[in-house]
Design a protein around this motif. Structure first.
Motif, mmCIF file in Angstrom:
data_model
loop_
_atom_site.group_PDB
_atom_site.id
_atom_site.type_symbol
_atom_site.label_atom_id
_atom_site.label_comp_id
_atom_site.label_asym_id
_atom_site.label_seq_id
_atom_site.Cartn_x
_atom_site.Cartn_y
_atom_site.Cartn_z
ATOM 1 N N PHE A 1 1.340 26.774 41.409
ATOM 2 C CA PHE A 1 1.743 27.853 40.510
ATOM 3 C C PHE A 1 1.409 27.585 39.055
ATOM 4 O O PHE A 1 1.548 28.459 38.226
ATOM 5 C CB PHE A 1 3.252 28.095 40.654
ATOM 6 N N GLU B 1 -8.190 38.715 42.920
ATOM 7 C CA GLU B 1 -8.586 37.308 42.973
ATOM 8 C C GLU B 1 -9.975 37.132 42.356
ATOM 9 O O GLU B 1 -10.911 37.867 42.703
ATOM 10 C CB GLU B 1 -8.620 36.814 44.421
ATOM 11 N N ASP C 1 -4.904 34.663 35.304
ATOM 12 C CA ASP C 1 -4.179 34.172 36.479
ATOM 13 C C ASP C 1 -3.660 35.332 37.335
ATOM 14 O O ASP C 1 -2.831 36.126 36.882
ATOM 15 C CB ASP C 1 -3.010 33.310 35.999
ATOM 16 N N LEU D 1 -1.621 35.122 39.700
ATOM 17 C CA LEU D 1 -0.272 34.825 40.188
ATOM 18 C C LEU D 1 0.821 35.223 39.199
ATOM 19 O O LEU D 1 1.997 34.926 39.421
ATOM 20 C CB LEU D 1 -0.156 33.329 40.496
ATOM 21 N N SER E 1 -4.998 26.832 45.309
ATOM 22 C CA SER E 1 -4.548 28.216 45.211
ATOM 23 C C SER E 1 -3.047 28.352 45.405
ATOM 24 O O SER E 1 -2.457 29.387 45.066
ATOM 25 C CB SER E 1 -5.273 29.089 46.237
ATOM 26 N N LYS E 2 -2.413 27.304 45.953
ATOM 27 C CA LYS E 2 -0.971 27.344 46.179
ATOM 28 C C LYS E 2 -0.180 26.661 45.065
ATOM 29 O O LYS E 2 1.046 26.572 45.143
ATOM 30 C CB LYS E 2 -0.647 26.707 47.527
ATOM 31 N N ASN F 1 4.594 24.036 45.118
ATOM 32 C CA ASN F 1 4.064 24.776 43.969
ATOM 33 C C ASN F 1 3.376 23.850 42.978
ATOM 34 O O ASN F 1 2.439 24.245 42.288
ATOM 35 C CB ASN F 1 5.196 25.512 43.238
ATOM 36 N N ARG G 1 4.734 34.081 39.154
ATOM 37 C CA ARG G 1 5.100 32.965 38.286
ATOM 38 C C ARG G 1 6.139 33.364 37.245
ATOM 39 O O ARG G 1 6.924 32.549 36.793
ATOM 40 C CB ARG G 1 3.861 32.423 37.560
#
Length: 516
Positions: A402, A172, A153, A155, A399-400, A392, A159
């Motif tokens: 979380f 990515e 991930d 993010l 992609s947005k 989220n 996160r």
């Protein structure tokens, strides 16, 4: 006669070494069965390996976070246990960084099987440097070259506490995927699999992205989803095999004349009642637990209802957490609990008709014993933050999302539309029984995220008078349970979706999938 080739997958075991209660959703209600345990899982995996001599077993992450023993040993206790299981390959999860970059490298480096990941880089002055792990693994079976490409991930720094992933830069997956697919095909790969820890929403989005052209299957993890029927995207097919060692994903290939004639997938339940534990693994588990056993088994309270975290909107575990926070800090308007999804259920009823909560289960619920932080925000800040938190969870664009559940709270009541547009989800908010006023200042409380700026609290920015208390989340829960020896944390209905049921079990929509 066709040869059988088998790819086996586990994910998100979260250090749950012992058999535990597991929740199944059947006929509109929760049903609990005993599942998992590394000794039971090991026996099942070894039996499958014997049945399919041409098989590969991989785990797609979150191996070192999630239990008291893992915290007390910084993951070290898991190494000999994992090495006793027949794993062939690993992918790091979002929580592999919990003890810092260097400890993550040590832990994964101590495993007998290799780790792959094509999007974790050494930080070179804020830019992605060399890869920390090899990007892919090529497995030869039945005359085939099967390439497995790893991703985790990207993010993670957003996160989780930013300090955990210090020294790592993430890229990515879609940015490098076409390059690797081209490279692997040029190397003669007959099949390309992505083994990843991205979350089901992100994996489905990737399967529908032209970047995934040429990828046969995405073997996912992170969101603990139980995909029983593969989800077919435009360019690839997605599966994810649950969590906590309760399930095994099994992709079987029928191969003849050097070609794959058929692919079949099944999700296997690790039913403890039907499993004979692997005694070698069981002995290792008991040995690792021995120095801490009395503390782990200490009963710190009881519940009259099962504790679990499977509902997206509200659940009993976080009701317990927010009840404890609001009790300990009665002067605070709103208490928050992050939208965690880890922790197996606790549902076994004792002879006294109650469910015993042990010290170890406090760590299962909250492996990160964060400091409690307080602060003040305006009603407008709260409203805007709620819109962001809802996005989220329910964003149309994967992609947005979380990857976590909705943040939980006490002292505030919110009505919202989960599937409305960004910025239009929140319909009504009340604090202390009165309508939220944009200009009014409210006191809030949540856990500190290590590495966040001093004025941040639960992803709320520019918080006024933000300060740490002398208490941690564990301190508060233990005090609360000492004062309330038997709890009944039924969700209060503080968060109400006007267009989704309170029993919503997944963020995923728009595809043929149902959590059960």
């Amino acid at each position: 006669m066709p040869e059988k080739v088998c790819i086996l997958q586990t994910t998100d075991v979260h250090c749950q070494m012992d058999t535990h209660d597991e929740l199944f959703w059947e006929d509109g209600q929760a049903v609990f069965r005993q599942c998992g345990g590394y000794a039971q899982l090991s026996a099942r995996l070894k039996a499958l390996k014997r049945e399919y001599p041409q098989s590969l077993l991989l785990d797609t992450g979150d191996m070192f976070q999630g239990s008291m023993l893992s915290v007390l040993t910084e993951g070290e206790a898991l190494v000999p246990i994992l090495n006793a299981l027949p794993y062939d390959l690993y992918v790091p999860g979002n929580w592999e960084v919990i003890y810092g970059k260097e400890q993550m490298i040590r832990l994964l480096g101590a495993l007998k099987a290799p780790t792959i990941c094509a999007n974790m880089h050494h930080d070179e002055r804020g830019l992605p440097g060399a890869l920390i792990f090899k990007p892919y693994f090529i497995w030869k079976a039945a005359g085939l070259r099967i390439a497995i490409l790893g991703y985790t991930d990207p993010l993670v720094p957003l996160r989780q506490s930013p300090s955990y992933s210090r020294g790592i830069v993430y890229s990515e997956p879609a940015a490098t995927l076409p390059h690797y697919v081209k490279e692997l095909r040029a190397m003669g790969a007959d099949m390309i699999l992505i083994a990843c820890h991205l979350g089901l929403s992100q994996e489905i989005a990737l399967a529908n992205n032209p970047a995934a052209r040429g990828v046969d299957y995405i073997l996912g993890g992170d969101t603990h989803e139980r995909v029983r029927k593969p989800i077919r995207g435009k360019f690839s097919t997605v599966v994810e095999p649950g969590a906590f060692g309760s399930f095994i994903g099994k992709l079987t290939l029928s191969v003849a004349e050097g070609r794959i004639k058929r692919k079949t997938y099944s999700l296997l339940e690790v039913d403890a009642a039907k499993a004979t534990p692997d005694q070698k693994v069981q002995s290792l588990i008991e040995n690792e637990k021995a120095p801490y056993l009395s503390e782990m088994q200490a009963v710190v309270g009881h519940s009259r209802i099962p504790l679990y975290r499977y509902f997206v909107i509200e659940n009993p575990i976080d009701t317990l957490v927010t009840d404890a926070l609001a009790w300990r800090f009665p002067e605070i308007d709103i208490a928050f609990s992050n939208g965690f999804r880890f922790c197996p259920p606790l549902a076994t009823i004792g002879e006294d008709g109650r469910i015993a909560i042990t010290r170890a289960y406090i760590y299962d619920m909250l492996p990160v014993d964060s400091v409690v932080r307080t602060g003040k925000v305006s009603g407008l800040q709260l409203r805007n933050w709620l819109e962001k938190e809802l996005n989220n969870v329910f964003a149309r664009e994967a992609s947005k999302r979380f990857g976590g559940w909705l943040v939980k709270f006490k002292g505030m009541q919110v009505e919202f539309e989960a599937y409305a547009e960004m910025g239009q989800r929140v319909k009504r908010v009340r604090v202390g029984g009165k309508a939220l006023k944009d200009a009014k200042v409210y006191s809030i409380l949540a856990c500190e995220r290590e590495g966040d700026p001093d004025d941040h609290l639960c992803r709320l920015q520019k918080v006024q008078d933000a300060k740490n208390t002398r208490l941690t989340l564990h301190d508060v829960l233990l005090e609360y349970l000492a004062a309330h020896p038997t709890v009944n944390p039924k969700p209060r209905g503080d968060a109400v979706a006007l267009d989704a049921p309170a029993t919503l079990l997944s963020q995923v929509s728009g595809v043929d999938y149902e959590f059960r």
